[in-house]
Design a protein around this motif. Structure first.
Motif, short mmCIF file in Angstrom:
data_model
loop_
_atom_site.label_atom_id
_atom_site.label_comp_id
_atom_site.label_asym_id
_atom_site.label_seq_id
_atom_site.Cartn_x
_atom_site.Cartn_y
_atom_site.Cartn_z
N CYS A 158 27.30 -43.79 24.15
CA CYS A 158 27.70 -45.05 23.49
C CYS A 158 27.75 -44.67 22.01
O CYS A 158 28.82 -45.54 21.48
CB CYS A 158 26.09 -45.81 23.65
N THR A 166 24.33 -48.67 20.65
CA THR A 166 23.16 -49.60 20.89
C THR A 166 22.16 -49.12 21.35
O THR A 166 21.10 -49.45 21.21
CB THR A 166 23.98 -50.11 22.44
N ALA A 180 17.49 -50.49 23.23
CA ALA A 180 18.67 -51.12 22.75
C ALA A 180 18.57 -51.87 21.50
O ALA A 180 17.46 -52.53 21.20
CB ALA A 180 19.11 -52.19 23.84
N TRP A 186 17.89 -55.86 26.13
CA TRP A 186 19.31 -55.39 26.30
C TRP A 186 20.09 -56.71 26.16
O TRP A 186 21.20 -56.96 25.46
CB TRP A 186 19.36 -54.64 27.65
N SER A 189 21.31 -57.77 22.76
CA SER A 189 22.04 -56.66 21.90
C SER A 189 23.33 -57.33 21.53
O SER A 189 24.04 -58.05 22.18
CB SER A 189 22.12 -55.55 22.73
N CYS A 192 26.11 -54.14 21.92
CA CYS A 192 26.51 -53.55 23.40
C CYS A 192 27.73 -54.07 23.50
O CYS A 192 27.87 -55.54 23.40
CB CYS A 192 25.62 -53.87 24.24
#
Ligand code: FES
Length: 240
Positions: A158, A166, A180, A186, A189, A192
């Motif tokens: 990532c 993230t 995250a 998550w 996020s 992301c």
């Protein structure tokens, strides 16, 4: 790049300066088990499965982060090393909840494959029986902390390939968790991109596509292989 000569399993081998012991061994078809290593990602030397014996060193060294050097004498598969590797995989199995029979990645899991290769049919350590949460707040993907082996492939891909950063790690030791956006669900996020690279590189069923049921999560790395190969070759060309 300067050439060096070293010995692996009593065989004299030529290598390029700057290569790791793991790279040299794999070029020669010597199969050292790994879990956190992935060609094309920065090494973290975390899982220790790639330990090898180095003549003159009081303890085994991780071959993925140890550069080969002139005159080294290396053993990759002694009884002691095989026992260490078994113990490491057993500790991973005992730390979280890897119940293969109900895992989305049953049959396609790198941890499961390693355990089978090492002949592990039981675990000699007490299971921690941790009941960790699952983060299913993202639309397409989910994270099951119970399956995570903290190899950090997700964090690295990532960061270095997608450029989103993230993922991070929170905590220490057995309380470590992948998080995250500095520890928010998550699904919330904002960094992301939903690219799915972390999901495809995860060696176990910790990161998976929603909708996959037992044994259905087969990781597809085709789209990533070319990128990782380019990164691997670029790293090889960098001066040691
Ligand atoms: S592969 Fe070398 S430490 Fe994990």
């Amino acid at each position: 790049m300067a050439a060096i000569t070293l010995t692996i399993n009593n065989e004299l081998i030529g290598a390029r300066q700057g290569q790791t012991i793991l790279e040299v061994a794999r070029e020669r078809g010597i199969d050292i088990p790994t879990l956190c290593h992935l060609d094309g990602l920065e090494e973290v030397g975390g899982c220790r499965l790639c330990l090898v014996e180095l003549q003159g060193s009081p303890r085994p060294v991780p071959s993925c982060v140890t550069r080969a050097a002139e005159g080294m004498e290396i053993t990759t598969h002694s009884d002691k090393l095989i026992e260490y590797r078994k113990m490491l995989v057993e500790l991973l199995l005992a730390e979280r909840t890897h119940t293969c029979s109900i895992c989305v990645q049953n049959g396609n899991c790198e941890l499961q494959t390693l355990a089978a290769r090492l002949g592990i049919d039981h675990v000699r350590f007490d299971y921690l029986h941790q009941q960790l949460p699952m983060d299913a707040s993202r639309e397409r993907f989910a994270l099951d902390h119970n399956r995570c082996v903290l190899c950090l492939r997700c964090v690295r891909v990532c960061d270095a390939v997608e450029g989103a950063h993230t993922w991070d790690v929170r905590g220490r030791g057995s309380t470590s968790r992948i998080v995250a956006d500095l520890d928010r669900p998550w699904g919330g996020s904002t960094s992301c991109t939903d690219c799915g690279k972390c999901v495809q590189l995860c060696p176990t069923g910790a990161l998976f596509r929603k909708g996959a049921t037992v044994g259905e999560m087969i990781k597809e790395r085709g789209f990533l292989n070319r990128i990782l190969e380019r990164r691997r070759l670029a790293a090889q060309r960098r001066p040691a």
